[in-house]
Structure formats: structure tokens, C-alpha cells
Design an enzyme around this catalytic site. Structure first.
Site, PDB file in Angstrom:
ATOM      1  N   GLY A  74      47.213  25.272 -31.160  1.00 15.66           N
ATOM      2  CA  GLY A  74      47.407  23.844 -30.922  1.00 15.66           C
ATOM      3  C   GLY A  74      48.729  23.574 -30.252  1.00 15.66           C
ATOM      4  O   GLY A  74      49.469  24.489 -29.901  1.00 15.66           O
ATOM      5  N   GLU A  90      44.790  23.521 -25.348  1.00 18.81           N
ATOM      6  CA  GLU A  90      45.669  24.394 -26.133  1.00 18.81           C
ATOM      7  C   GLU A  90      44.943  25.644 -26.630  1.00 18.81           C
ATOM      8  O   GLU A  90      45.496  26.739 -26.594  1.00 18.81           O
ATOM      9  CB  GLU A  90      46.278  23.621 -27.309  1.00 18.81           C
ATOM     10  CG  GLU A  90      47.368  22.646 -26.905  1.00 18.81           C
ATOM     11  CD  GLU A  90      48.678  23.310 -26.501  1.00 18.81           C
ATOM     12  OE1 GLU A  90      48.868  24.523 -26.764  1.00 18.81           O
ATOM     13  OE2 GLU A  90      49.523  22.609 -25.923  1.00 18.81           O
ATOM     14  N   GLU A  94      46.107  29.429 -25.579  1.00 16.94           N
ATOM     15  CA  GLU A  94      46.617  30.357 -26.593  1.00 16.94           C
ATOM     16  C   GLU A  94      45.658  31.480 -26.966  1.00 16.94           C
ATOM     17  O   GLU A  94      46.096  32.520 -27.456  1.00 16.94           O
ATOM     18  CB  GLU A  94      47.015  29.586 -27.853  1.00 16.94           C
ATOM     19  CG  GLU A  94      48.201  28.675 -27.621  1.00 16.94           C
ATOM     20  CD  GLU A  94      48.639  27.924 -28.863  1.00 16.94           C
ATOM     21  OE1 GLU A  94      48.178  28.256 -29.971  1.00 16.94           O
ATOM     22  OE2 GLU A  94      49.456  27.006 -28.709  1.00 16.94           O
ATOM     23  N   PRO A 109      51.826  13.962 -40.613  1.00 16.44           N
ATOM     24  CA  PRO A 109      53.066  13.766 -39.857  1.00 16.44           C
ATOM     25  C   PRO A 109      53.941  15.006 -39.960  1.00 16.44           C
ATOM     26  O   PRO A 109      53.901  15.729 -40.960  1.00 16.44           O
ATOM     27  CB  PRO A 109      53.709  12.556 -40.524  1.00 16.44           C
ATOM     28  CG  PRO A 109      53.127  12.499 -41.890  1.00 16.44           C
ATOM     29  CD  PRO A 109      51.768  13.144 -41.820  1.00 16.44           C
ATOM     30  N   GLU A 144      49.845  37.091 -31.360  1.00 16.17           N
ATOM     31  CA  GLU A 144      48.774  37.900 -31.942  1.00 16.17           C
ATOM     32  C   GLU A 144      47.670  36.979 -32.451  1.00 16.17           C
ATOM     33  O   GLU A 144      47.933  35.863 -32.882  1.00 16.17           O
ATOM     34  CB  GLU A 144      49.356  38.706 -33.115  1.00 16.17           C
ATOM     35  CG  GLU A 144      48.401  39.597 -33.843  1.00 16.17           C
ATOM     36  CD  GLU A 144      49.053  40.322 -35.025  1.00 16.17           C
ATOM     37  OE1 GLU A 144      48.425  41.276 -35.512  1.00 16.17           O
ATOM     38  OE2 GLU A 144      50.148  39.939 -35.482  1.00 16.17           O
TER      39      GLU A 144
END
Length: 182
Positions: A74, A90, A94, A109, A144
Site C-alpha cells: 500500500g 500500489e 510493490e 488514522p 521481500e
């Protein structure tokens, strides 16, 4: 004493004057031009991906903050991008995986330390469905890729506070689901 979130912002972004002063707990005001800037959280996304063996996709952080600790894929949403588009991008950056469905779960939050600033975020957790989970490859911010059975998932192993809290919530939701037979 808590520092004002805009403490390091000393000049008015509109007129450039130094008369940029604290207005209230979440804003600064320019004494010269009257502009008020409100400090609001940035949108951030978190992907919850589970494979066909009921294992959670986890990445190891390649960068600070919390380099080397566990994380979920993310990151920050870009301007002119929905949260759903952000989580899809994202995950692709990734892990190389393509999200074909992202379902909103909950928000937490967070304060994300970056470049000497505390960036307040609202982390939005999405359950993401992907195809070809075996093709996941660590890239970008991920050092990883790991597939953890839920029984081995420990919230305290996740280095970012909001992710740790989110994992704890996911584990609780999973336990409640199993207890009710859903």
C-alpha cells in the site's frame, strides 16, 4: 507539549510572507493576505490479499520508516486518483500483482514520519482479489514477499503502528467470523 502539525511551515504558501501564524489546532493563517491553510490527513491505502491456501500476503519494508519490518502492500494515493485506483497501483508497484477487485474494509488514522515531518494519514484498508498469486515479486518499497498462514500472523511484527493495529483488527474480525460460522 504537542507541536502544532504545521510548525515547520513558516511562510504563507499564497503570498510568501513570514506572517503565517497558528490559527487553531489544525490550521495556520496569514496575517498579511488572510489565507487560512487547514492541515488535513493524506489518503493512504493498505491491501489485504489472501491466496487460495488462506495465507496473507505480507511484504518486508525496504525503506524507512520501519525498514526491515513486516508490512502490507500500500501507500499514498496520488492526486486525481481514487483510493481504489491507488490501492491497485500500489499493489502492482510493490508485488507485480494485478488487483481485479478491491473491497473497502475500514480506516485507521496514522502518523507517518517522512523527511523530518510527521505526515498525518487516513489509512484505508481494502480486501483485494488478485489472480496469479504465485507470481508475486518484491519491488519498489518491498524488499521481500511472504505468504503467512493466519496462525503465524502476529500484529507486533508489523513496524508501522496503523498497520499493526489493522492486522490486529483483521485477526479479530477473522476470529469473530469463525466463531459465528460465517
Amino acid at each position: 507539549m504537542t507541536q502544532h502539525p504545521l510548525e515547520k511551515f513558516r511562510f504563507c504558501p499564497l503570498c510568501g510572507t513570514k506572517a503565517f501564524v497558528e490559527n487553531d489546532t489544525k490550521s495556520k493563517r496569514c496575517k498579511d493576505c488572510g489565507f487560512v491553510y487547514y492541515f488535513n490527513p493524506s489518503a493512504s491505502t493498505v491491501a489485504v490479499i489472501v491466496n487460495e491456501r488462506d495465507e496473507l500476503l505480507v511484504v518486508r519494508r525496504a525503506k524507512e520508516p520501519a525498514c526491515g519490518t513486516l508490512d502490507l502492500p500500500g501507500g499514498f494515493c496520488d492526486c486525481h486518483e481514487t483510493s481504489e485506483e491507488g490501492v491497485v497501483r500500489e499493489v502492482k508497484e510493490e508485488t507485480g500483482l494485478c488487483v481485479d477487485c478491491a473491497t473497502f474494509l475500514f480506516t485507521i488514522p496514522n502518523i507517518y514520519p517522512y523527511g523530518g515531518l510527521d505526515i498525518h494519514t487516513i489509512d484505508q484498508f481494502f480486501l483485494c482479489h488478485v489472480k496469479g498469486t504465485a507470481e508475486a515479486v518484491a519491488a519498489d518499497d518491498a524488499a521481500e514477499i511472504l505468504w503467512l498462514p493466519w496462525a503465524e500472523v502476529r500484529a507486533e511484527q508489523f513496524g508501522l503502528k496503523s498497520i499493526s493495529q489493522g492486522v490486529e483488527r483483521l485477526l479479530q474480525m477473522r476470529a469473530e467470523s469463525h466463531a459465528t460460522g460465517r
